[in-house]
Write an enzyme that holds these catalytic residues in place. Structure first.
Site, PDB file in Angstrom:
ATOM      1  N   THR A 118       0.622  -0.940  -0.115  1.00  0.00           N
ATOM      2  CA  THR A 118      -0.049   0.179   0.106  1.00  0.00           C
ATOM      3  C   THR A 118       0.955   1.117  -0.109  1.00  0.00           C
ATOM      4  O   THR A 118       0.486   2.355  -0.670  1.00  0.00           O
ATOM      5  CB  THR A 118      -0.905  -0.002   1.232  1.00  0.00           C
TER       6      THR A 118
ATOM      7  N   THR B  87       1.805  -4.734   4.003  1.00  0.00           N
ATOM      8  CA  THR B  87       1.427  -5.279   5.460  1.00  0.00           C
ATOM      9  C   THR B  87       1.104  -6.513   5.361  1.00  0.00           C
ATOM     10  O   THR B  87       1.258  -7.187   6.498  1.00  0.00           O
ATOM     11  CB  THR B  87       0.915  -4.124   6.130  1.00  0.00           C
TER      12      THR B  87
END
Ligand code: ASN
Length: 350
Positions: A19, A99
């Protein structure tokens, strides 16, 4: 002692995906490019006193940045090789990673880069660099600062003002910026005001720095499902376990058992486990509880696991166990040696 960072000896930043560097697309967020300019642009918004404390760095993108939900052991291996090959030229390394599976990659890098004599910091973000109130800029700043800290000599994760041992970290929140935790090991460091602080005595260099010996193994044979992860549930049947473990392609398994190391006292089910270990498969157990360790055999309900040859993962994270099984199974070791190494702390994982 490693050379401190300087324009001639900068920190290497590798963008693997995630991201942090994503941009909008008609199908949703997807990995973007041009990371060097975008990172420098974001860091230029920091107050001058904080900019002045950043080390010199160079940015490289990995071949194809991905959403980390698509990562496989082959990606961990490629990253390990890239870092191992070029590490000498840099004061330290920052890996920008998604993540979702960051904890697995960090654990695998720790096993691959044993004997590390400088920092390798993995970070990411819950929001893209350009999003309002993004956590990306602060995480990158923190990672760069720790990556130029020569006293830190291990794979660590910098996230939301905290520095964790890479092989002990887990993603425990799906939305909050403070998404990571290290349930069974204290912080290696953190941000305090404008300073970054390392806690003495907690780092690997003070605990078990062996001789540098990168173990950059070939994960190819295991990349396609050689190690499985099975969480027990009340009522699990022997045939269900056998459906995973009897397959000849499966060479290792992480078992997530109950509490302090318990499993059903069901001879048929335990027989499936014993058969698998008898065939040389590496089976290791951790608790489904996110905190604490297991002691197999403390309860009668755990004795069967010990008798079936299941190894205790103590207080390791599931991510650390799975990456360790992949790492050990990729090496030309006999069963005894694999089991011995599994039970030995290699990088502070247990
Ligand atoms: N799906 C993203 C990834 O892991 C999540 C993130 O980076 N925050 O690549």
């Amino acid at each position: 002692m490693t050379t401190p960072s300087s324009p001639d000896h900068p920190v290497l930043v590798l963008y693997a995906g995630g991201t942090l560097g994503m941009v909008a697309s008609p199908r949703g967020l997807t990995a973007g490019g041009n990371m060097d300019a975008r990172m420098r642009g974001a860091l230029a918004n920091l107050p001058p006193s904080r900019q002045a404390r950043l080390p010199a760095f160079v940015v490289k993108e990995t071949n194809e940045p991905i959403d980390s939900s698509a990562a496989t052991a082959a990606d961990w291996q490629r990253l390990g090789h890239t870092i191992g090959k070029t590490l000498r030229n840099y004061a330290g390394v920052v890996v920008l990673h998604g993540t979702d599976t960051l904890a697995w990659t960090a654990a695998s890098l720790a096993y691959q880069l044993q004997g590390l004599d400088r920092p390798v910091i993995v970070t990411g973000a819950m929001l893209p660099l350009e999003a309002p109130d993004s956590d990306a800029q602060a995480n990158v700043e923190l990672a760069l600062r720790f990556a130029s800290e020569p006293r830190l000599q291990e794979v660590a994760v910098a996230f939301a003002d905290k520095l964790f041992r890479g092989v002990c970290v887990r993603k425990l929140h799906s939305e909050a910026a403070d998404a990571f935790a290290s349930p069974n090991y204290p912080l290696l460091g953190e941000r305090v005001g404008d300073d970054t602080v390392l806690y003495p005595g907690r780092g690997l260099e003070a605990q078990q720095r062996g001789a540098p010996r990168f173990e950059l193994h070939d994960y190819a044979a295991l990349a396609d499902g050689g190690v499985v992860r099975i969480a027990l549930w009340p009522g699990i049947q022997a045939w269900q376990l056998a459906a995973w473990l009897a397959d000849h392609r499966v060479q290792g398994a992480l078992l997530e058992v109950w509490g302090g190391g318990n499993a059903p006292e069901n001879p048929e089910l335990l027989g499936v486990l014993a058969k698998a270990t008898g065939e040389g498969k590496l089976l290791a157990a951790v608790s489904q509880c996110p905190h604490g360790s297991i002691t197999i055999g403390h309860y009668a309900a755990g004795q069967g696991l010990a008798e079936a040859g299941v190894l205790s993962g103590d207080g390791m994270t599931p991510e650390a166990v799975l990456a360790k099984l992949v790492h050990l199974l990729a090496q030309p070791l006999d069963d005894r040696e694999r089991r011995r190494r599994f039970l030995t702390p290699l990088v502070g994982e247990r």
